[in-house]
Design a protein around this motif. Structure first.
Motif, PDB file in Angstrom:
ATOM      1  N   TRP A 197       0.840  -1.207   0.000  1.00 58.99           N
ATOM      2  CA  TRP A 197       0.000   0.000   0.000  1.00 58.99           C
ATOM      3  C   TRP A 197       0.871   1.251   0.000  1.00 58.99           C
ATOM      4  CZ3 TRP A 197      -4.804  -0.103  -1.387  1.00 58.99           C
ATOM      5  CH2 TRP A 197      -5.584  -1.234  -1.143  1.00 58.99           C
ATOM      6  N   HIS A 198       1.982   1.167   0.701  1.00 58.54           N
ATOM      7  CA  HIS A 198       2.864   2.326   0.741  1.00 58.54           C
ATOM      8  C   HIS A 198       3.421   2.637  -0.644  1.00 58.54           C
ATOM      9  CE1 HIS A 198       6.791   4.362   1.804  1.00 58.54           C
ATOM     10  NE2 HIS A 198       5.858   5.207   2.094  1.00 58.54           N
ATOM     11  N   TYR A 199       3.702   1.586  -1.391  1.00 65.93           N
ATOM     12  CA  TYR A 199       4.197   1.797  -2.751  1.00 65.93           C
ATOM     13  C   TYR A 199       3.131   2.501  -3.589  1.00 65.93           C
ATOM     14  CZ  TYR A 199       6.387   0.900  -7.252  1.00 65.93           C
ATOM     15  OH  TYR A 199       6.963   1.048  -8.486  1.00 65.93           O
ATOM     16  N   ARG A 200       1.873   2.136  -3.375  1.00 66.42           N
ATOM     17  CA  ARG A 200       0.785   2.776  -4.115  1.00 66.42           C
ATOM     18  C   ARG A 200       0.709   4.262  -3.745  1.00 66.42           C
ATOM     19  NH1 ARG A 200      -2.536   1.057  -7.608  1.00 66.42           N
ATOM     20  NH2 ARG A 200      -4.606   1.940  -7.881  1.00 66.42           N
ATOM     21  N   LYS A 201       0.891   4.540  -2.470  1.00 66.62           N
ATOM     22  CA  LYS A 201       0.917   5.937  -2.018  1.00 66.62           C
ATOM     23  C   LYS A 201       2.069   6.672  -2.692  1.00 66.62           C
ATOM     24  CE  LYS A 201       2.035   8.580   2.134  1.00 66.62           C
ATOM     25  NZ  LYS A 201       3.220   9.202   1.565  1.00 66.62           N
ATOM     26  N   PHE A 202       3.221   5.996  -2.755  1.00 68.84           N
ATOM     27  CA  PHE A 202       4.397   6.567  -3.401  1.00 68.84           C
ATOM     28  C   PHE A 202       4.095   6.925  -4.857  1.00 68.84           C
ATOM     29  CE2 PHE A 202       7.951   5.381  -6.228  1.00 68.84           C
ATOM     30  CZ  PHE A 202       8.918   6.299  -5.855  1.00 68.84           C
ATOM     31  N   LEU A 203       3.387   6.029  -5.557  1.00 67.89           N
ATOM     32  CA  LEU A 203       3.058   6.288  -6.960  1.00 67.89           C
ATOM     33  C   LEU A 203       2.128   7.481  -7.093  1.00 67.89           C
ATOM     34  CD1 LEU A 203       2.562   2.667  -8.342  1.00 67.89           C
ATOM     35  CD2 LEU A 203       4.420   4.236  -8.854  1.00 67.89           C
ATOM     36  N   LEU A 204       1.141   7.567  -6.210  1.00 68.20           N
ATOM     37  CA  LEU A 204       0.230   8.712  -6.268  1.00 68.20           C
ATOM     38  C   LEU A 204       0.992  10.012  -6.012  1.00 68.20           C
ATOM     39  CD1 LEU A 204      -2.926   7.247  -4.522  1.00 68.20           C
ATOM     40  CD2 LEU A 204      -2.798   8.107  -6.855  1.00 68.20           C
ATOM     41  N   ASP A 205       1.919   9.963  -5.071  1.00 66.63           N
ATOM     42  CA  ASP A 205       2.750  11.141  -4.795  1.00 66.63           C
ATOM     43  C   ASP A 205       3.574  11.534  -6.019  1.00 66.63           C
ATOM     44  OD1 ASP A 205       1.872  11.564  -2.277  1.00 66.63           O
ATOM     45  OD2 ASP A 205       3.479  10.438  -1.288  1.00 66.63           O
ATOM     46  N   GLN A 206       4.121  10.500  -6.709  1.00 60.86           N
ATOM     47  CA  GLN A 206       4.903  10.775  -7.921  1.00 60.86           C
ATOM     48  C   GLN A 206       4.051  11.480  -8.959  1.00 60.86           C
ATOM     49  OE1 GLN A 206       8.105  10.425  -8.712  1.00 60.86           O
ATOM     50  NE2 GLN A 206       8.522   9.787  -6.624  1.00 60.86           N
ATOM     51  N   PHE A 207       2.807  11.046  -9.073  1.00 55.86           N
ATOM     52  CA  PHE A 207       1.887  11.656 -10.027  1.00 55.86           C
ATOM     53  C   PHE A 207       1.705  13.139  -9.694  1.00 55.86           C
ATOM     54  CE2 PHE A 207      -2.142  12.668 -11.990  1.00 55.86           C
ATOM     55  CZ  PHE A 207      -2.142  11.915 -13.154  1.00 55.86           C
ATOM     56  N   ARG A 208       1.483  13.422  -8.415  1.00 54.43           N
ATOM     57  CA  ARG A 208       1.243  14.792  -7.986  1.00 54.43           C
ATOM     58  C   ARG A 208       2.471  15.670  -8.234  1.00 54.43           C
ATOM     59  NH1 ARG A 208       2.424  16.897  -3.299  1.00 54.43           N
ATOM     60  NH2 ARG A 208       2.843  14.837  -2.446  1.00 54.43           N
ATOM     61  N   LYS A 209       3.658  15.068  -8.013  1.00 56.27           N
ATOM     62  CA  LYS A 209       4.873  15.860  -8.172  1.00 56.27           C
ATOM     63  C   LYS A 209       5.156  16.200  -9.622  1.00 56.27           C
ATOM     64  CE  LYS A 209       7.258  14.225  -4.109  1.00 56.27           C
ATOM     65  NZ  LYS A 209       7.963  13.021  -3.666  1.00 56.27           N
ATOM     66  N   ASN A 210       4.584  15.408 -10.555  1.00 52.64           N
ATOM     67  CA  ASN A 210       4.901  15.615 -11.962  1.00 52.64           C
ATOM     68  C   ASN A 210       3.716  16.162 -12.745  1.00 52.64           C
ATOM     69  OD1 ASN A 210       7.761  14.526 -12.371  1.00 52.64           O
ATOM     70  ND2 ASN A 210       6.794  12.959 -11.134  1.00 52.64           N
ATOM     71  N   LEU A 211       2.893  16.945 -12.065  1.00 49.17           N
ATOM     72  CA  LEU A 211       1.701  17.474 -12.737  1.00 49.17           C
ATOM     73  C   LEU A 211       2.059  18.322 -13.958  1.00 49.17           C
ATOM     74  CD1 LEU A 211      -0.643  18.366  -9.747  1.00 49.17           C
ATOM     75  CD2 LEU A 211      -0.822  16.464 -11.336  1.00 49.17           C
ATOM     76  N   ASP A 212       3.191  19.040 -13.874  1.00 50.14           N
ATOM     77  CA  ASP A 212       3.596  19.883 -15.003  1.00 50.14           C
ATOM     78  C   ASP A 212       3.842  19.050 -16.246  1.00 50.14           C
ATOM     79  OD1 ASP A 212       3.428  21.972 -13.392  1.00 50.14           O
ATOM     80  OD2 ASP A 212       5.595  22.194 -13.018  1.00 50.14           O
ATOM     81  N   TYR A 213       4.565  17.949 -16.022  1.00 53.23           N
ATOM     82  CA  TYR A 213       4.859  17.062 -17.148  1.00 53.23           C
ATOM     83  C   TYR A 213       3.559  16.495 -17.718  1.00 53.23           C
ATOM     84  CZ  TYR A 213       6.384  12.841 -19.577  1.00 53.23           C
ATOM     85  OH  TYR A 213       6.576  11.868 -20.514  1.00 53.23           O
ATOM     86  N   ILE A 214       2.668  16.098 -16.807  1.00 48.57           N
ATOM     87  CA  ILE A 214       1.433  15.453 -17.249  1.00 48.57           C
ATOM     88  C   ILE A 214       0.560  16.438 -18.028  1.00 48.57           C
ATOM     89  CG2 ILE A 214      -0.690  14.363 -16.393  1.00 48.57           C
ATOM     90  CD1 ILE A 214       1.236  13.348 -14.064  1.00 48.57           C
ATOM     91  N   GLU A 215       0.627  17.697 -17.646  1.00 50.92           N
ATOM     92  CA  GLU A 215      -0.174  18.702 -18.348  1.00 50.92           C
ATOM     93  C   GLU A 215       0.157  18.730 -19.843  1.00 50.92           C
ATOM     94  OE1 GLU A 215      -0.097  22.530 -16.548  1.00 50.92           O
ATOM     95  OE2 GLU A 215      -2.057  22.970 -17.438  1.00 50.92           O
ATOM     96  N   GLN A 216       1.444  18.540 -20.137  1.00 49.56           N
ATOM     97  CA  GLN A 216       1.840  18.547 -21.546  1.00 49.56           C
ATOM     98  C   GLN A 216       1.467  17.260 -22.270  1.00 49.56           C
ATOM     99  OE1 GLN A 216       5.992  19.282 -21.128  1.00 49.56           O
ATOM    100  NE2 GLN A 216       5.594  21.256 -20.144  1.00 49.56           N
ATOM    101  N   HIS A 217       1.142  16.238 -21.515  1.00 47.49           N
ATOM    102  CA  HIS A 217       0.819  14.944 -22.141  1.00 47.49           C
ATOM    103  C   HIS A 217      -0.564  14.476 -21.712  1.00 47.49           C
ATOM    104  CE1 HIS A 217       5.216  15.245 -22.059  1.00 47.49           C
ATOM    105  NE2 HIS A 217       5.197  14.530 -23.166  1.00 47.49           N
ATOM    106  N   MET A 218      -1.506  15.392 -21.648  1.00 51.24           N
ATOM    107  CA  MET A 218      -2.823  15.036 -21.138  1.00 51.24           C
ATOM    108  C   MET A 218      -3.505  13.933 -21.958  1.00 51.24           C
ATOM    109  SD  MET A 218      -3.983  15.964 -18.348  1.00 51.24           S
ATOM    110  CE  MET A 218      -5.759  16.045 -18.260  1.00 51.24           C
ATOM    111  N   ASP A 219      -3.292  13.957 -23.281  1.00 51.53           N
ATOM    112  CA  ASP A 219      -3.931  12.930 -24.128  1.00 51.53           C
ATOM    113  C   ASP A 219      -3.495  11.536 -23.699  1.00 51.53           C
ATOM    114  OD1 ASP A 219      -4.791  15.091 -25.383  1.00 51.53           O
ATOM    115  OD2 ASP A 219      -3.450  14.922 -27.134  1.00 51.53           O
ATOM    116  N   VAL A 220      -2.150  11.423 -23.558  1.00 54.68           N
ATOM    117  CA  VAL A 220      -1.590  10.121 -23.172  1.00 54.68           C
ATOM    118  C   VAL A 220      -2.123   9.719 -21.799  1.00 54.68           C
ATOM    119  CG1 VAL A 220       0.538   8.798 -22.957  1.00 54.68           C
ATOM    120  CG2 VAL A 220       0.491  10.876 -24.353  1.00 54.68           C
ATOM    121  N   ALA A 221      -2.105  10.682 -20.879  1.00 56.24           N
ATOM    122  CA  ALA A 221      -2.523  10.376 -19.514  1.00 56.24           C
ATOM    123  C   ALA A 221      -3.958   9.890 -19.483  1.00 56.24           C
ATOM    124  CB  ALA A 221      -2.365  11.613 -18.633  1.00 56.24           C
ATOM    125  N   ARG A 222      -4.828  10.597 -20.209  1.00 62.48           N
ATOM    126  CA  ARG A 222      -6.243  10.197 -20.199  1.00 62.48           C
ATOM    127  C   ARG A 222      -6.416   8.813 -20.784  1.00 62.48           C
ATOM    128  NH1 ARG A 222      -8.342  15.598 -20.908  1.00 62.48           N
ATOM    129  NH2 ARG A 222      -7.983  15.405 -23.124  1.00 62.48           N
TER     130      ARG A 222
END
Lengths: 353, 200
Positions: A228-253
């Motif tokens: 479960w902690h690893y899952r939390k870690f992944l969610l945190d990684q997602f939050r930390k890289n929101l800028d990157y994800i913004e540029q790749h919203m199509d892929v993310a969706r």
């Protein structure tokens, strides 16, 4: 240099090249050299020593009979420490003894450090230690020393094997399924993920595949706090890289099954948290008394926003608890679940104030 | 972990001695060299428990990190499921009922006492073992089977608690013919050493 590599010179240094210990070590060494695809190492309990080699090799698995372990280990251990001061000259024998000693008992940091020294000075090929740590871990899936050595190796030469991320992740899969709540395996997984990001930049594909893996894992291992902690870690990684994800919203969706109505990465993140909350609620209601689920829930609530729905959830838990109480009385887990509900209620009131 | 390791169907004749009819195992989480011993021990435990469970009753027995669920029917047909502690007990017992109903429907009762060979044709165990690894698969099943709640399931904390007075597990292991020498040795070493290292 050449003279030392000559086998006859090498043998002359051994006390007695044909003694039992030397022969067993040679057997081990020969198999490890011959079969680089070895999967597992294990100690085999037998009643008595038979007059044959105690080393067993079946379909990429290496076994050694228990009766010889004590003498072989002590022999290798003592020789390793004796030869350590002469490491520049005696590196071949030192390598040989530390390898056998670590295979039999992987918990000795000093011996791993001797091998680090040999690698740094190019006396030893790094791939040899990838195999050695893998075998040691197959016997002791929670061995911290071997995992730490492996992390060191990766930092030395992670680029030499182009598929190192996949290799490490599948190793982690095996370690965590072999022994429950394997904290070290999940820490290693975090390390591998972070290291991959550091080298290649954040990758949504890797993130999404890991997110999927941990989804399946947590479903089947409810009380595995490290999972479960690893899952939390992944969610945190997602939050930390929101800028990157913004540029790749199509892929993310696309990767996240096209969650409708999300235009910004922050929305996407909140949507993920909501999904998780829903799944978590399901699990808590269908499986009694797993404290880890409650901890994870609190993380989700803290990462998102706590709504009044949380009180409804607690009510629901209490109701299902009451309807279950007759059934659960036999199993004795009933009171425990009630305690978790109470604990959560208290946390909620503290947190909201 | 929520996990099933083995599912075995046994038959107990009038003298009370059990016979293993069919078993399925999922031993992928054990080491290569341990698998055969683990399998022998699961079969051994299944027999021991079958001998010591009353007809038409249910028991759940803890042993280390494993949990054996057992159900013996009135007609001597019996099913033993080895799981871990996190596998919900109710689901386990519903599964036992279902497996036995299925077995009885497919294999004629006259064949039960003949033992292993007669029942090899039955192949439902592997499928059940794989399917119910996810206990939620069984949810729909549990809802139908509410009457199970009424049945009392006896819970024991160790296998020793199930044994009769004067019996010892060590003796049973050393006397057993179903266990190979390697497995007996495995049992002895496993008792001595705690194979997992620190940070449990």
């Amino acid at each position: 240099m050449q003279a030392q590599r000559d086998p006859s010179a090498y043998w002359k240094m051994a006390h007695d090249p044909y003694c039992l210990e030397e022969r067993i070590i040679s057997d081990l060494e020969a198999i490890m050299k011959k079969d680089p695809l070895l999967e597992e190492f294990d100690v085999i309990p037998v009643t008595e020593a038979k007059n044959r080699s105690p080393v067993i090799h079946i379909s990429h698995n290496l076994g050694i009979e228990v009766w010889c372990i004590k003498t072989v280990f002590m022999y290798c251990y003592e020789n390793s420490f004796k030869l350590e001061p002469l490491w520049k000259k005696e590196y071949l024998r030192l390598e040989r003894y530390t390898k056998a000693a670590l295979l039999l008992n992987a918990n000795i940091t000093t011996l791993w450090n001797i091998r680090k020294k040999l690698i740094v000075n190019h006396f030893l090929d790094i791939d040899c230690d990838f195999l050695l740590t893998k075998l040691a871990l197959s016997q002791k899936p929670k061995c911290f020393e071997a995992l730490s050595h492996r992390r060191w190796l990766l930092q030395q030469a992670s680029s030499s094997n182009p598929h190192w991320v996949e290799t490490e992740l599948s190793l982690c899969d095996r370690l965590s399924s072999r022994m429950k709540c394997n904290y070290h395996a999940w820490s290693h997984r975090q390390f591998v993920f972070s290291q991959a990001i550091k080298q290649q930049g954040f990758s949504l594909t890797l993130w999404a595949s890991e997110y999927e893996v941990s989804d399946v894992w947590t479903k089947f291992h409810l009380s595995d706090h490290s999972g479960w902690h690893y899952r939390k870690f992944l969610l945190d990684q997602f939050r930390k890289n929101l800028d990157y994800i913004e540029q790749h919203m199509d892929v993310a969706r696309k990767l996240l099954n096209n969650i409708p109505g999300t235009t910004t990465p922050t929305q996407l993140y909140m949507e993920l948290l909501n999904e998780e909350l829903q799944k978590n609620e399901d699990l808590i209601l269908s499986f009694n008394a797993h404290e880890t689920l409650w901890y994870y829930r609190r993380f989700l609530l803290q990462a998102g926003t706590i709504s009044h729905a949380e009180n409804h959830f607690l009510e629901k838990c209490c109701n299902s608890h009451k309807s279950n109480s007759k059934r659960a009385a036999a199993t004795g887990v009933d009171g425990v679940q009630m305690r978790y509900i109470e604990h959560h209620r208290r946390w909620l009131s503290d947190f909201c104030v | 972990m929520v996990r099933l390791y083995s599912l075995a169907v046994l038959h107990r004749n009038e003298q009370g001695s059990p016979q293993l009819l069919k078993a399925a195992y999922d031993l992928s989480s054990f080491g290569f060299f341990q698998r055969s011993s683990v399998q022998e021990f699961m079969a051994f435990t299944a027999k021991i428990l079958t001998e010591r469970t009353n007809a038409a009753s249910r028991q759940s027995v803890k042993q280390g990190e494993y949990m054996c669920h057992i159900y013996v029917r009135g007609d001597g047909l019996c099913c033993v499921l080895t799981a871990d502690h996190e596998y919900p007990q109710r689901v386990a017992h519903t599964l036992l009922t279902k497996v036995l109903d299925d077995f009885a429907a497919r294999v004629e009762s006259s064949l039960w006492s003949e033992g292993n060979a007669a029942c090899t044709a039955y192949s439902g165990l592997e499928a059940s073992l794989a399917k119910y690894q996810n206990p939620r698969e069984a949810d729909a099943l549990t809802k139908v089977q509410e009457e199970l709640d009424e049945t009392k399931i006896i819970l024991h904390n160790t296998i020793e608690a199930v044994l009769q007075r004067g019996e010892k597990l060590d003796d049973l292991v050393s006397k057993s013919q179903g266990l190979s020498d390697a497995s007996k040795m495995f049992y002895k070493t496993a008792r001595k050493t705690n194979s997992c290292c620190n940070f449990g």
